[in-house]
Design an enzyme around this catalytic site. Structure first.
Site, PDB file in Angstrom:
ATOM      1  CG  HIS A 131      -1.911  -1.131   1.229  1.00 43.15           C
ATOM      2  ND1 HIS A 131      -2.714  -1.413   2.306  1.00 43.15           N
ATOM      3  CD2 HIS A 131      -2.216  -2.042   0.277  1.00 43.15           C
ATOM      4  CE1 HIS A 131      -3.474  -2.460   2.011  1.00 43.15           C
ATOM      5  NE2 HIS A 131      -3.180  -2.873   0.796  1.00 43.15           N
TER       6      HIS A 131
HETATM    7  C1  LIG Z   1       0.046  -7.516  -4.705  1.00 44.78           C
HETATM    8  C2  LIG Z   1      -0.838  -6.366  -4.313  1.00 44.78           C
HETATM    9  C3  LIG Z   1      -2.012  -6.617  -3.651  1.00 44.78           C
HETATM   10  C4  LIG Z   1      -2.852  -5.564  -3.300  1.00 44.78           C
HETATM   11  N1  LIG Z   1      -4.024  -5.846  -2.667  1.00 44.78           N
HETATM   12  C5  LIG Z   1      -4.886  -4.846  -2.427  1.00 44.78           C
HETATM   13  C6  LIG Z   1      -6.179  -5.106  -1.870  1.00 44.78           C
HETATM   14  O1  LIG Z   1      -6.551  -6.253  -1.625  1.00 44.78           O
HETATM   15  N2  LIG Z   1      -7.003  -4.057  -1.614  1.00 44.78           N
HETATM   16  C7  LIG Z   1      -6.637  -2.756  -1.869  1.00 44.78           C
HETATM   17  O2  LIG Z   1      -7.415  -1.842  -1.610  1.00 44.78           O
HETATM   18  N3  LIG Z   1      -5.412  -2.487  -2.376  1.00 44.78           N
HETATM   19  C8  LIG Z   1      -4.541  -3.490  -2.670  1.00 44.78           C
HETATM   20  N4  LIG Z   1      -3.313  -3.214  -3.202  1.00 44.78           N
HETATM   21  C9  LIG Z   1      -2.908  -1.796  -3.341  1.00 44.78           C
HETATM   22  C10 LIG Z   1      -3.523  -1.148  -4.550  1.00 44.78           C
HETATM   23  O3  LIG Z   1      -3.425  -2.024  -5.659  1.00 44.78           O
HETATM   24  C11 LIG Z   1      -2.764   0.139  -4.833  1.00 44.78           C
HETATM   25  O4  LIG Z   1      -2.771   0.961  -3.679  1.00 44.78           O
HETATM   26  C12 LIG Z   1      -3.405   0.911  -5.959  1.00 44.78           C
HETATM   27  O5  LIG Z   1      -3.509   0.120  -7.118  1.00 44.78           O
HETATM   28  C13 LIG Z   1      -2.556   2.125  -6.273  1.00 44.78           C
HETATM   29  O6  LIG Z   1      -3.194   2.819  -7.308  1.00 44.78           O
HETATM   30  P1  LIG Z   1      -2.378   3.810  -8.215  1.00 44.78           P
HETATM   31  O7  LIG Z   1      -3.362   4.407  -9.173  1.00 44.78           O
HETATM   32  O8  LIG Z   1      -1.558   4.735  -7.387  1.00 44.78           O
HETATM   33  O9  LIG Z   1      -1.309   2.922  -9.009  1.00 44.78           O
HETATM   34  P2  LIG Z   1      -1.541   1.670  -9.957  1.00 44.78           P
HETATM   35  O10 LIG Z   1      -2.831   0.984  -9.685  1.00 44.78           O
HETATM   36  O11 LIG Z   1      -0.273   0.881  -9.860  1.00 44.78           O
HETATM   37  O12 LIG Z   1      -1.662   2.306 -11.387  1.00 44.78           O
HETATM   38  C14 LIG Z   1      -0.548   2.819 -12.090  1.00 44.78           C
HETATM   39  C15 LIG Z   1      -0.818   2.606 -13.560  1.00 44.78           C
HETATM   40  O13 LIG Z   1       0.137   3.339 -14.317  1.00 44.78           O
HETATM   41  C16 LIG Z   1       0.571   2.531 -15.386  1.00 44.78           C
HETATM   42  N5  LIG Z   1       1.901   3.020 -15.802  1.00 44.78           N
HETATM   43  C17 LIG Z   1       3.058   2.929 -15.130  1.00 44.78           C
HETATM   44  N6  LIG Z   1       4.025   3.529 -15.821  1.00 44.78           N
HETATM   45  C18 LIG Z   1       3.482   4.040 -16.937  1.00 44.78           C
HETATM   46  C19 LIG Z   1       3.974   4.786 -18.029  1.00 44.78           C
HETATM   47  N7  LIG Z   1       5.264   5.140 -18.130  1.00 44.78           N
HETATM   48  N8  LIG Z   1       3.117   5.136 -18.992  1.00 44.78           N
HETATM   49  C20 LIG Z   1       1.809   4.801 -18.925  1.00 44.78           C
HETATM   50  N9  LIG Z   1       1.276   4.102 -17.907  1.00 44.78           N
HETATM   51  C21 LIG Z   1       2.108   3.723 -16.926  1.00 44.78           C
HETATM   52  C22 LIG Z   1       0.586   1.132 -14.825  1.00 44.78           C
HETATM   53  O14 LIG Z   1       0.529   0.193 -15.844  1.00 44.78           O
HETATM   54  C23 LIG Z   1      -0.681   1.151 -13.980  1.00 44.78           C
HETATM   55  O15 LIG Z   1      -1.827   0.782 -14.712  1.00 44.78           O
HETATM   56  C24 LIG Z   1      -2.469  -4.234  -3.594  1.00 44.78           C
HETATM   57  C25 LIG Z   1      -1.273  -3.992  -4.265  1.00 44.78           C
HETATM   58  C26 LIG Z   1      -0.475  -5.049  -4.638  1.00 44.78           C
HETATM   59  C27 LIG Z   1       0.790  -4.760  -5.400  1.00 44.78           C
END
Ligand SMILES: Cc1cc2nc3c(=O)[nH]c(=O)nc-3n(C[C@H](O)[C@H](O)[C@H](O)COP(=O)(O)OP(=O)(O)OC[C@H]3O[C@@H](n4cnc5c(N)ncnc54)[C@H](O)[C@@H]3O)c2cc1C
Length: 263
Positions: free
Chosen positions: A201
């Site tokens: 997280h």
């Molecule tokens: C193994 C695991 C289990 C988890 N389990 C849970 C759970 O059960 N419940 C919960 O609430 N949270 C869970 N989480 C946490 C949750 O997934 C994250 O907090 C959340 O996804 C973060 O969202 P975000 O938008 O910051 O990043 P992300 O969801 O990581 O989104 C970032 C996006 O940017 C894209 N990207 C990256 N670089 C580039 C680039 N250069 N150009 C274009 N696109 C790009 C990636 O492909 C991705 O789609 C888990 C995380 C992990 C890793």
């Protein structure tokens, strides 16, 4: 971060119960079976560490479940450092887990609650017992053998006996009671430092108020907003995903409704 085994239960969704108390939580996880591949991918455990943590990894007769314990408001803070201005050079990440002792103490409290849960009638009735992980580096903190872990023999109580003393005859038929196998806090701290896994997280590297303003605009840069977990100024208690989806919806509205001159 402890494993329990009870016989004969079928698989279930990963998290089947959560208990919160004083900023820490206990989750019942992986009822039935835990996939080695999944857990090793998530945890980055080395082979032997995995085996020492999950003694029945390859024994399908031993079904069980895990308690995951966690601190929902950890105080340790990591750091991301840019190594180069080029986006093709990965940054340096220092997660700095468990730097603040507060986080260790908070998780030990949650582990103790899980331990108490196992001693309740409901868990005892299904024959639940804890199989504590026993990573090599923690073994100096508590005498807990592989047999203890597997529940193969009850630990014998040491008692002083003199030659003159004779055991009463009835005592021969009495099975030795298994003493409560409860590790000291030092062992639990060692477990946390050796085999605890992250909840993934991560957040806060572009914290709202510091890097972005209350419209998610990067301060000092025109035409750039950030909307992802990095803008959270402090950790969310447990699961962030639904909150982030809600924030993304809000961000879309903000962008749509902002006059061009204010972008
Ligand atoms: C193994 C695991 C289990 C988890 N389990 C849970 C759970 O059960 N419940 C919960 O609430 N949270 C869970 N989480 C946490 C949750 O997934 C994250 O907090 C959340 O996804 C973060 O969202 P975000 O938008 O910051 O990043 P992300 O969801 O990581 O989104 C970032 C996006 O940017 C894209 N990207 C990256 N670089 C580039 C680039 N250069 N150009 C274009 N696109 C790009 C990636 O492909 C991705 O789609 C888990 C995380 C992990 C890793």
């Amino acid at each position: 971060m402890m494993m329990m085994i009870v016989p004969g239960y079928l698989s279930f969704p990963p998290v089947s119960g959560v208990e919160y108390q004083n900023k820490s939580a206990v989750m019942v996880f992986a009822l039935g079976s835990a996939s080695e591949r999944l857990l090793r991918d998530l945890s980055n455990y080395k082979h032997q560490v995995y085996r020492d943590t999950y003694p029945f990894h390859n024994d399908t007769r031993k079904e069980g479940f895990m308690f995951l314990t966690t601190c929902s408001q950890p105080r340790s803070r990591g750091q991301v450092t840019l190594r180069d201005s080029s986006t093709s050079v990965p940054p340096l990440l220092d997660t700095n887990y468990l730097h603040q002792y507060h986080d260790v103490a908070c998780m030990i409290k949650a582990i103790r609650r899980a331990e108490r849960l196992v001693s309740t009638k409901a868990f005892q009735e299904i024959g639940a017992r804890i199989h504590w992980p026993r990573p090599e580096r923690c073994r100096t903190f508590w005498r807990y053998s592989a047999e203890d872990q597997a529940g193969l023999k009850p630990k014998r109580k040491r008692f002083k006996s003199t030659k003159q003393e004779k055991k009463p005859k009835e005592a021969a038929n009495v099975k030795p009671k298994s003493p409560k196998m409860s590790p000291p806090d030092e062992y639990l701290e060692c477990l946390l430092r050796e085999v605890a896994v992250t909840g993934h997280h991560a957040a806060g590297t572009c914290a709202g108020g510091t890097v972005v303003d209350n419209h998610l605009r990067v301060k000092g840069v025109k035409g750039l907003r950030i909307m992802d977990a990095s803008v959270l100024p402090t950790p969310l208690s447990l699961y962030p995903n639904s909150v982030l989806v809600g924030m993304a919806e809000k961000a879309a509205d903000l962008i749509r409704n902002t006059p061009e001159t204010l972008i």
